[in-house]
Design an enzyme around this catalytic site. Sequence first.
Site, PDB file in Angstrom:
ATOM      1  N   THR A  51       0.819  -1.209   0.000  1.00  0.00           N
ATOM      2  CA  THR A  51       0.000   0.000   0.000  1.00  0.00           C
ATOM      3  C   THR A  51       0.850   1.255   0.000  1.00  0.00           C
ATOM      4  O   THR A  51       0.437   2.300  -0.509  1.00  0.00           O
ATOM      5  CB  THR A  51      -0.951  -0.008   1.213  1.00  0.00           C
ATOM      6  OG1 THR A  51      -1.675  -1.243   1.219  1.00  0.00           O
ATOM      7  CG2 THR A  51      -1.923   1.149   1.175  1.00  0.00           C
ATOM      8  N   TYR A 113       7.629 -12.716  -8.747  1.00  0.00           N
ATOM      9  CA  TYR A 113       8.124 -12.782 -10.120  1.00  0.00           C
ATOM     10  C   TYR A 113       9.038 -13.983 -10.367  1.00  0.00           C
ATOM     11  O   TYR A 113       8.910 -14.670 -11.363  1.00  0.00           O
ATOM     12  CB  TYR A 113       8.840 -11.479 -10.538  1.00  0.00           C
ATOM     13  CG  TYR A 113       9.113 -11.404 -12.026  1.00  0.00           C
ATOM     14  CD1 TYR A 113       8.082 -11.136 -12.913  1.00  0.00           C
ATOM     15  CD2 TYR A 113      10.380 -11.625 -12.531  1.00  0.00           C
ATOM     16  CE1 TYR A 113       8.311 -11.080 -14.284  1.00  0.00           C
ATOM     17  CE2 TYR A 113      10.620 -11.581 -13.902  1.00  0.00           C
ATOM     18  CZ  TYR A 113       9.584 -11.308 -14.766  1.00  0.00           C
ATOM     19  OH  TYR A 113       9.810 -11.267 -16.119  1.00  0.00           O
ATOM     20  N   ARG A 144      -0.534 -11.465  -5.630  1.00  0.00           N
ATOM     21  CA  ARG A 144       0.484 -10.517  -6.091  1.00  0.00           C
ATOM     22  C   ARG A 144       1.820 -11.193  -6.384  1.00  0.00           C
ATOM     23  O   ARG A 144       2.551 -10.773  -7.276  1.00  0.00           O
ATOM     24  CB  ARG A 144       0.700  -9.414  -5.049  1.00  0.00           C
ATOM     25  CG  ARG A 144      -0.424  -8.398  -4.978  1.00  0.00           C
ATOM     26  CD  ARG A 144      -0.069  -7.252  -4.036  1.00  0.00           C
ATOM     27  NE  ARG A 144      -1.136  -6.272  -3.962  1.00  0.00           N
ATOM     28  CZ  ARG A 144      -1.272  -5.236  -4.781  1.00  0.00           C
ATOM     29  NH1 ARG A 144      -0.395  -5.055  -5.757  1.00  0.00           N
ATOM     30  NH2 ARG A 144      -2.267  -4.388  -4.641  1.00  0.00           N
ATOM     31  N   LYS A 167       0.898 -12.443   7.902  1.00  0.00           N
ATOM     32  CA  LYS A 167      -0.186 -11.611   7.372  1.00  0.00           C
ATOM     33  C   LYS A 167      -0.846 -12.413   6.273  1.00  0.00           C
ATOM     34  O   LYS A 167      -0.208 -12.762   5.270  1.00  0.00           O
ATOM     35  CB  LYS A 167       0.341 -10.281   6.826  1.00  0.00           C
ATOM     36  CG  LYS A 167      -0.758  -9.426   6.187  1.00  0.00           C
ATOM     37  CD  LYS A 167      -0.201  -8.153   5.560  1.00  0.00           C
ATOM     38  CE  LYS A 167      -1.321  -7.371   4.852  1.00  0.00           C
ATOM     39  NZ  LYS A 167      -0.807  -6.148   4.177  1.00  0.00           N
TER      40      LYS A 167
END
Length: 325
Positions: A51, A113, A144, A167
């Site tokens: 964020t 990635y 993500r 998390k």
Amino acid sequence: MSNVVNPFGQVLVALVTPFTADGEVDWPGVEKHIDDVITAGADGIVVTGTTGETSTLTDPEKLRLVEVGKSVSSGRAKIITGGGSNETAHAIDLYKKSEKAGADGVMIVTPYYNKPTQAGILTHFRMIADATDLPVILYDIPGRTGVPIKYETILRAAKHPNILAVKDAKGDFSEVSRVLNQTDLLYFSGDDANALPHMAIGAAGLIGVTANIAPTPYRQMVDAVNAGDLATATAAHMQLEPLVRAVMTHVPGTVAAKYILHGLGRISSPRVRLPLVGPEEWEAAQIEDEIDLVKNIPGVDFSNFRPDRNAAAGGALPQVHGTTR
């Protein structure tokens, strides 16, 4: 519920990084925003996370965010450095420097990635945890990063003395329960809509995007859960629902949070760095339609909401580029 003492806090804000209109960090704006969310009930701040636009921040900016957070918080909230790197050596260096800068903890995202195997993910986590004395949160967000932290990997990582928490942005509640049964890890909800459901099955708290705008009802929710008051916690959850939808469903959370914070007059610009861009007209309209449904959220007065689509349009190219420097 874990028996581990929580060194992170319970209402953690996944902090946006306020920028000027030309995309440079607005340092006075950062100080003001950190103070605002702590005053409104946050007891933990995650700087330089997703964020916070970590992938377009330079390493010096990341370290200064830790320093500024530590200074502004003055012991009122824990400062956690997020982000990391998909290069293990770079991540180790960054977290070592963050510890020296005053961070109270680190949050390590799964390497993105590269798509490493679970053995590679575990090695990445262990080597970073070996390199710092700070408590560690693992960040599991396969949407993500491209790869999840599998259950067996979490169990193995939990044996490291510095790895204390996860998390969770994976949304697998049965796995959360399984891990809580099998380890002493603390769990933090990484999905704003699921903060209360996560806490209902034993999560320690949340690391939230919407908490940039409304920390107070999250504080009320957490305090109610701690007191066993489900009715009050549920009322806070229901109050937040349209705001969570406004922030998390139409554009990336960072973009929406900045758009709303600017419309409330709480940051000087809604600017994000490319490749993020501000909401298009139809996306802004959707966000504003959701905001119209928000009622009586403590600490937020939407009667003064004045969104500026022109100020939010496009994205910025900063003078110095990001994490490879």
